[in-house]
Design an enzyme around this catalytic site. Structure first.
Site, PDB file in Angstrom:
ATOM      1  N   ASN A  60      -9.392  -0.982  -7.065  1.00 58.35           N
ATOM      2  CA  ASN A  60      -9.886   0.209  -6.367  1.00 58.35           C
ATOM      3  C   ASN A  60     -11.251   0.634  -6.899  1.00 58.35           C
ATOM      4  O   ASN A  60     -12.177   0.929  -6.138  1.00 58.35           O
ATOM      5  CB  ASN A  60      -8.912   1.378  -6.546  1.00 58.35           C
ATOM      6  N   ARG A 391      -7.848  -6.617  10.176  1.00 53.53           N
ATOM      7  CA  ARG A 391      -7.573  -7.399   8.961  1.00 53.53           C
ATOM      8  C   ARG A 391      -6.342  -8.256   9.232  1.00 53.53           C
ATOM      9  O   ARG A 391      -5.272  -7.737   9.548  1.00 53.53           O
ATOM     10  CB  ARG A 391      -7.325  -6.483   7.756  1.00 53.53           C
ATOM     11  N   ARG A 421     -14.749  -4.694   6.015  1.00 50.44           N
ATOM     12  CA  ARG A 421     -15.324  -4.911   4.684  1.00 50.44           C
ATOM     13  C   ARG A 421     -14.435  -5.785   3.800  1.00 50.44           C
ATOM     14  O   ARG A 421     -13.243  -5.547   3.662  1.00 50.44           O
ATOM     15  CB  ARG A 421     -15.571  -3.561   3.998  1.00 50.44           C
ATOM     16  N   HIS A 451     -11.395  -0.436  15.094  1.00 55.71           N
ATOM     17  CA  HIS A 451     -10.335  -0.201  14.129  1.00 55.71           C
ATOM     18  C   HIS A 451      -8.996   0.075  14.814  1.00 55.71           C
ATOM     19  O   HIS A 451      -7.967   0.194  14.149  1.00 55.71           O
ATOM     20  CB  HIS A 451     -10.740   0.984  13.228  1.00 55.71           C
ATOM     21  N   TYR A 484       2.752  -1.790   3.068  1.00 61.56           N
ATOM     22  CA  TYR A 484       2.244  -0.526   3.614  1.00 61.56           C
ATOM     23  C   TYR A 484       3.296   0.096   4.528  1.00 61.56           C
ATOM     24  O   TYR A 484       4.006  -0.612   5.247  1.00 61.56           O
ATOM     25  CB  TYR A 484       0.982  -0.755   4.461  1.00 61.56           C
ATOM     26  N   ARG A 580      -2.774  10.951   1.680  1.00 61.50           N
ATOM     27  CA  ARG A 580      -2.578  10.094   0.512  1.00 61.50           C
ATOM     28  C   ARG A 580      -3.784  10.089  -0.428  1.00 61.50           C
ATOM     29  O   ARG A 580      -3.646  10.183  -1.638  1.00 61.50           O
ATOM     30  CB  ARG A 580      -2.291   8.657   0.966  1.00 61.50           C
ATOM     31  N   HIS A 608       0.475   4.601   4.662  1.00 60.55           N
ATOM     32  CA  HIS A 608      -0.650   4.192   5.505  1.00 60.55           C
ATOM     33  C   HIS A 608      -0.558   4.698   6.938  1.00 60.55           C
ATOM     34  O   HIS A 608      -1.533   4.631   7.689  1.00 60.55           O
ATOM     35  CB  HIS A 608      -0.732   2.658   5.504  1.00 60.55           C
TER      36      HIS A 608
END
EC number: 2.7.4.1
Length: 714
Positions: A60, A391, A421, A451, A484, A580, A608
């Site tokens: 992170n 992703r 990314r 997205h 997730y 979160r 998530h």
């Protein structure tokens, strides 16, 4: 105007004076990573899971440094002194961030040492070379000569051999040497070289155990190389060897409007990213002054240097903990995802024609999404499949299903977000594979990231066409779906189907903005829809009607959204948020946000899902979404928020939200002073993630309501 003045006056007093109206995004992120570290520190968390949490804090922080801190440094370099809406200039914020990061890193390594001590008691350890027996040392020497030595490349640094390209986030050794036969007039000179610790080899090497011993010992790869570094530099004496690591600016700058081929332009930018400016240097404690001076000069870093008392890059602990065998008692019990009971019948599409179905990962298997695509690919009556991919797993079943569908003659359209990314290269590879199979691949809209998580299947039935849609809160990724928490809706509701078609038409063609019947789509329509929903709650509160907002998301940082929530709070709307990570809203401030409560849950699974519920005058509307309430999601991305029409499914999601809000084991509440405090344990312990594992208990209620009061899709 009067309400705005009242909000400006409503500031919470902190120990250092008057705090600002908003919490800074980057400081809030550091608080989130601190909460992750607390899970590594928590003695009630299984030991190997604590190692995993510690590894997560490291990865992170890498991304935070390479993106957020890099961006702040770019602003400082450009001479920008303007304060952001939280009151910080780039220079002032960098100082605050780096100071807090320094404290955080010290706490990381204090935790690392404690976990290693506890692990050693369990019979597993990372050892130093000095702890090896002679026979173990010989075995490690053989491993070095056979496996490690052939892939090492010593890189001298001198006049004829300039400083080499040092890759971001890789561990290197800085070697200080002195010639055994000094050259005249240089006998006082130190020679420096660099050796990369090869990332293609395991970072930890299993040491052969003593006879009849069950202990598992590992040696760090860099320690093994250090011990034999002299073999790389014959004729020189090794004066010092210390590890170092740099983090480069990892953000991408694409000129999408002028790019003739976005794929090629992105590949060029990825190559440029490898040479991004360094933003952080990590060095092993006690580094030789000559080596440190060389690194500072070559990398042009005078500050932002972190001296590390331990191994660099603790993210290796994730793989290391997975290597340990016979230690399942130090891990969480396995959760086997259940296949949704609604789809136990083989004909998924028949089930969806009958009723909407909600699935909740990771408690319910992602295989259901795979099967949806596989069935569609094999169904001769399916004419078209359209899907967004952000992703994707390295071995994606979904991609293979899309390939199979295209090869069988179906119209397959895939919107692949190649700018996701750190997944850019993988997504480029998928895009090329899909194109080769005959899929129509689109890279989204210029200037926007796609997205949204939507799949549309168009099927010929009884002389007409029917649309089947899956809308999710998380990525179409089989691996992360096991880690997730995310919700997914299967439906053939005509309004949702029509909007899904319109969405893909906008992304692939030149369609004008659609008059959305069900969806709210960013960047144009999502924020206005959210504001309309909040305004309606404000009006209902003033009329004395039920008025509340409950929402769950990863991050909340958009100033306009925060101000709208402040307005709703002042009007008497009860607001409960499960956020979160980053949260720039300051709750519980008298006169500003006293009706707002915010909790954050950090537990075994990454929270998530994005869910919104509003009172709607007693009708209780519920939505699922791909979007957080951040500026980038609301203004610079294609995002989708979708209503849940089925009353039983709405009740399921409301149950989940209530479960999160009642968590008194892993929930932490955001206080007015911007700090988080664990929710006080009162009564029976309730750990929402573990309660959620018993899906049939709460899902059966919703299914019963759905069966009795289902809103028919036609």
């Amino acid at each position: 105007m009067q309400g705005e003045s009242r909000m400006k006056r409503a500031l919470v007093r902190s120990s250092s004076g008057y705090a600002k109206k908003y919490i800074n995004r980057d400081l809030s992120w550091l608080e989130f990573n601190r909460r992750v570290l607390e899970e590594a520190e928590d003695a009630s968390t299984p030991l190997l899971e604590r190692l995993q949490f510690l590894a997560i804090t490291s990865s992170n922080l890498d991304e935070f440094m390479g993106v957020r801190v890099a961006g702040l440094k770019d602003q400082r370099k450009a001479g920008l002194n303007k304060t952001d809406f939280t009151g910080y200039t780039p220079q002032g914020l960098i100082k605050r961030v780096m100071k807090r990061t320094g404290r955080f890193v010290r706490d990381q390594y204090r935790t690392y040492r404690e976990l290693m001590r506890l692990l050693s008691k369990e019979g597993a350890s990372i050892v130093s070379w000095e702890e090896l027996t002679p026979s173990q040392g010989e075995a490690m020497k053989t491993y070095f000569q056979d496996i490690v030595y052939p892939v090492l490349t010593p890189m001298a640094v001198d006049i004829s051999r300039p400083f080499p390209l040092v890759h971001s986030r890789e561990v290197y050794l800085a070697v200080v040497l002195r010639p055994l036969n000094p050259i005249p007039r240089t006998d006082e000179r130190n020679f420096c070289a660099i050796v990369q610790v090869p990332s293609i080899l395991p970072r930890t090497v299993l040491v052969p155990g003593r006879r009849n011993s069950r202990k598992q010992s590992y040696l760090l790869l860099e320690d093994l190389i250090k011990q034999h570094i002299g073999l790389l530099f014959s004729g020189y004496e090794t004066e010092a060897v210390h590890a170092f690591r740099i983090t480069r600016n990892s953000d991408l700058t694409l000129n999408e409007e002028e790019a003739e081929d976005l794929l090629l332009e992105l590949e060029k930018e990825l190559r440029r990213r490898r040479r991004g400016l360094p933003v952080r240097l990590e060095i092993e404690k006690g580094m030789h002054p000559s080596a440190l001076e060389m690194l500072k000069d070559e990398l042009e870093l005078d500050d932002d240097i972190f001296e590390i008392d331990g191994p660099l890059d603790l993210s290796f602990l994730s793989k290391f903990s997975g290597l340990l065998t016979g230690y399942d008692h130090l891990r969480y019990p396995k959760v086997e995802p259940a296949y949704p009971a609604e789809f136990e019948d083989d004909d998924m599409l028949a089930v969806i024609r009958e009723r909407d179905v909600l699935v909740y990962h990771p408690y319910e298997s992602f295989e259901v999404v795979n099967d949806f695509l596989i069935d569609a690919a094999m169904d001769p009556d399916v004419l078209a499949i359209k899907m967004t991919l952000y992703r994707v797993d390295a071995h994606s079943v979904l991609v293979q299903a899309l390939v199979r569908a295209a090869e069988s003659g179906k119209q397959v359209t895939v919107v692949v977000e190649i700018k996701a990314r750190f997944d850019e290269e993988r997504n480029i590879a998928w895009a090329r594979q899909l194109e080769k199979a005959g899929c129509h691949v689109v890279y989204g809209l210029a200037g926007l990231k796609t997205h949204a998580k939507v799949t549309l299947v168009v099927r010929r039935e009884a002389g007409t066409l029917r649309r089947y849609v899956h809308v999710g809160t998380g990525n179409y990724n089989e691996s992360t779906a096991k880690l997730y928490t995310d919700a997914g809706l299967f439906t053939c509701h005509p309004d949702i189907g029509a909007d899904a078609s319109a969405l893909f038409n906008e992304m692939t063609g030149y369609s004008t903005p659609h008059d959305w019947k069900a969806f709210a789509v960013a960047p144009d329509a999502l924020k206005p829809k959210l504001f309309d929903l909040i305004d309606r709650e404000i009006a209902n509160a003033r009329e004395g009607m039920p008025a509340w907002i409950t929402a769950k998301m990863n991050s909340l940082s958009n100033q306009e959204m925060i101000d709208k929530l402040y307005e709703a709070s002042q009007a008497g709307v009860k607001i409960e948020l499960i956020v979160r990570g980053v949260c720039c809203l300051r709750p519980g401030v008298p006169g500003l946000s006293e009706n707002i409560r915010i909790v954050s849950i950090v537990d075994r699974f990454l929270e998530h899902s994005r869910i919104l519920a509003v009172a709607a005058g007693g009708a209780e509307e519920v939505y699922i979404s791909s979007a957080d309430w951040m500026t980038r999601n609301l203004t610079r991305r294609v995002e989708v928020m979708c209503p849940v029409y089925d009353r039983g499914l709405r009740e399921m999601l409301l149950s989940l939200l209530r479960l999160n809000l009642n968590d008194n084991v892993k929930a932490r509440e955001l206080k007015p002073g911007a700090g988080y405090e664990r929710v006080t344990l009162e009564g029976i312990p309730l750990r929402s993630q573990f309660e959620s594992a018993d899906i049939p208990l709460w899902k059966t209620v919703g299914m019963r309501i759905s069966a009795n009061e289902r809103i028919a899709p036609e």
